[in-house]
Design a protein around this motif. Structure first.
Motif, PDB file in Angstrom:
ATOM      1  N   ILE A 197       0.868  -1.066  -0.163  1.00  0.00           N
ATOM      2  CA  ILE A 197      -0.026  -0.115   0.032  1.00  0.00           C
ATOM      3  C   ILE A 197       0.892   1.111  -0.046  1.00  0.00           C
ATOM      4  O   ILE A 197       0.515   2.438  -0.576  1.00  0.00           O
ATOM      5  CB  ILE A 197      -1.013  -0.088   1.208  1.00  0.00           C
ATOM      6  N   ASN A 198       2.009   1.318   0.828  1.00  0.00           N
ATOM      7  CA  ASN A 198       3.031   2.392   0.601  1.00  0.00           C
ATOM      8  C   ASN A 198       3.269   2.643  -0.501  1.00  0.00           C
ATOM      9  O   ASN A 198       3.667   3.661  -0.888  1.00  0.00           O
ATOM     10  CB  ASN A 198       3.926   2.039   1.925  1.00  0.00           C
ATOM     11  N   LEU A 199       3.997   1.634  -1.142  1.00  0.00           N
ATOM     12  CA  LEU A 199       4.276   1.629  -2.477  1.00  0.00           C
ATOM     13  C   LEU A 199       3.610   1.956  -3.545  1.00  0.00           C
ATOM     14  O   LEU A 199       3.860   3.046  -4.308  1.00  0.00           O
ATOM     15  CB  LEU A 199       4.942   0.248  -3.064  1.00  0.00           C
TER      16      LEU A 199
ATOM     17  N   PRO B 169      -9.015   2.465  -4.446  1.00  0.00           N
ATOM     18  CA  PRO B 169      -8.856   1.215  -3.699  1.00  0.00           C
ATOM     19  C   PRO B 169      -8.066   1.578  -2.554  1.00  0.00           C
ATOM     20  O   PRO B 169      -8.322   0.972  -1.570  1.00  0.00           O
ATOM     21  CB  PRO B 169      -8.271   0.497  -4.879  1.00  0.00           C
ATOM     22  N   VAL B 170      -6.857   2.496  -2.382  1.00  0.00           N
ATOM     23  CA  VAL B 170      -6.251   2.756  -1.371  1.00  0.00           C
ATOM     24  C   VAL B 170      -7.271   3.421  -0.239  1.00  0.00           C
ATOM     25  O   VAL B 170      -7.361   3.005   0.997  1.00  0.00           O
ATOM     26  CB  VAL B 170      -5.086   3.637  -1.615  1.00  0.00           C
ATOM     27  N   ALA B 171      -7.933   4.433  -0.763  1.00  0.00           N
ATOM     28  CA  ALA B 171      -8.833   5.210   0.173  1.00  0.00           C
ATOM     29  C   ALA B 171      -9.910   4.308   0.608  1.00  0.00           C
ATOM     30  O   ALA B 171     -10.362   4.129   1.911  1.00  0.00           O
ATOM     31  CB  ALA B 171      -9.492   6.309  -0.579  1.00  0.00           C
ATOM     32  N   PHE B 172     -10.218   3.244  -0.019  1.00  0.00           N
ATOM     33  CA  PHE B 172     -11.421   2.319   0.149  1.00  0.00           C
ATOM     34  C   PHE B 172     -10.781   1.387   1.350  1.00  0.00           C
ATOM     35  O   PHE B 172     -11.184   1.135   2.319  1.00  0.00           O
ATOM     36  CB  PHE B 172     -11.881   1.516  -0.724  1.00  0.00           C
ATOM     37  N   ALA B 173      -9.576   0.726   0.979  1.00  0.00           N
ATOM     38  CA  ALA B 173      -8.988  -0.082   1.796  1.00  0.00           C
ATOM     39  C   ALA B 173      -8.712   0.649   3.541  1.00  0.00           C
ATOM     40  O   ALA B 173      -9.039   0.135   4.526  1.00  0.00           O
ATOM     41  CB  ALA B 173      -7.624  -0.366   1.494  1.00  0.00           C
ATOM     42  N   GLU B 174      -8.237   1.796   3.435  1.00  0.00           N
ATOM     43  CA  GLU B 174      -8.042   2.738   4.555  1.00  0.00           C
ATOM     44  C   GLU B 174      -9.459   3.107   5.351  1.00  0.00           C
ATOM     45  O   GLU B 174      -9.422   2.808   6.545  1.00  0.00           O
ATOM     46  CB  GLU B 174      -7.473   4.105   4.276  1.00  0.00           C
TER      47      GLU B 174
END
Length: 289
Positions: free
Chosen positions: A266-268, A278-283
């Motif tokens: 996710i950091n990469l 998808p990052v915002a959704f995962a967070e």
């Protein structure tokens, strides 16, 4: 004595410039590799040859895989091109030679480059470019699941499925290479997400490759490996209408899908692609639970 003469002749042939530019394209399967290669072929002027899905540790002329059901492993506009002669080291004069590697670690590519083995296989090139393609992992993994290219959580039924663990390792290595220089020299980076959405970005890529820019071929969907994982080839000529950045939504409620993305990945992703949906959704829904 005859053997020595043959060796001298082979070395002499390999030292001659066979192509003005050599593009080695590297990317995970379902990262848009063939779409980008097709686009490059539509931009360039001159005699070219493209070898499909070659093996990293072996001669690309000998290990290229079929592009279609007809079985041809190359694409060229050279009228008298003869694959057997190229395999034997009798290289035709080209302006461009392109070949790609899929689903491979980068270490073997560095070794063949350092040893100069590629020149024996392909002939000398006036210029060389390593083209590294990277797609965000959320849409990439979703496309691979759909295409049956994962073993482990999801049963693989595609041509060359690999395990989730191997996919994670290769992806992270490619992503780190995207951010730093360790394995590939003369590198041109292509962010697939940006390439699909920005004409100005594609123009920058063409400039880095040293080719002209017309944007021809952008809307084509290649038939290689059946086209898109989700849409096949039905959007050929209208590739811009495909929802390439929303593939992850198909698995938004799938716990096993989210287990594939650890904090490092996710950091990469954020460093390379930004805080994409998808990052915002995962967070908001996964990491916080």
């Amino acid at each position: 004595m005859k053997k020595d003469n043959t060796e001298v002749q082979e070395k002499s042939v390999n030292r001659e410039v066979a192509q003005k530019a050599e593009f080695r394209v590297v990317g995970l399967s379902r990262s848009g590799n063939h779409a980008i290669i097709n686009w490059i072929l539509n931009q360039i002027n001159g005699r070219y040859c493209y070898l499909n899905c070659t093996e990293p540790k072996h001669n690309p002329f000998l290990t290229a895989r079929p592009l279609s059901e007809e079985g041809k492993v190359y694409q060229t506009n050279i009228p008298d091109f003869n694959l057997k002669q190229e395999q034997a080291g009798e290289f035709s004069q080209k302006d461009y030679l392109l070949y790609n590697h899929e689903d491979c670690f980068l270490g073997p590519l560095q070794k063949t480059e350092k040893k100069g083995i590629n020149e024996n296989w392909l002939g000398a090139s006036r210029e060389k470019r390593n083209v590294l393609i990277l797609r965000d992992p959320f849409n990439l993994f979703a496309s691979r699941i759909k295409a049956g290219l994962l073993r482990g959580h999801y049963p693989g039924h595609g041509a060359k499925p690999i395990s989730v663990q191997t996919l994670q390792r290769i992806y992270k290595q490619h992503a780190r290479e995207f951010l730093n220089n360790k394995y590939l020299k003369n590198k041109v980076l292509i962010n697939y997400n940006s390439w699909t959405s920005s004409a100005s970005y594609r123009k920058e890529v063409a400039e880095k490759l040293g080719i002209s820019f017309s944007d021809e071929g952008l809307r084509e969907v290649t038939k290689v490996a059946g086209g898109s994982s989700f849409d096949g080839t039905r959007f050929s000529g209208e590739a811009h209408k495909m929802n390439l950045h929303d593939r992850w939504k198909k698995f938004a409620e799938d716990k096993e899908y989210w287990e594939m993305f650890d904090p490092e990945m996710i950091n990469l992703t954020v460093k390379i692609f930004g805080r994409i949906p998808p990052v915002a959704f995962a967070e908001a829904n996964i990491l916080s639970s």
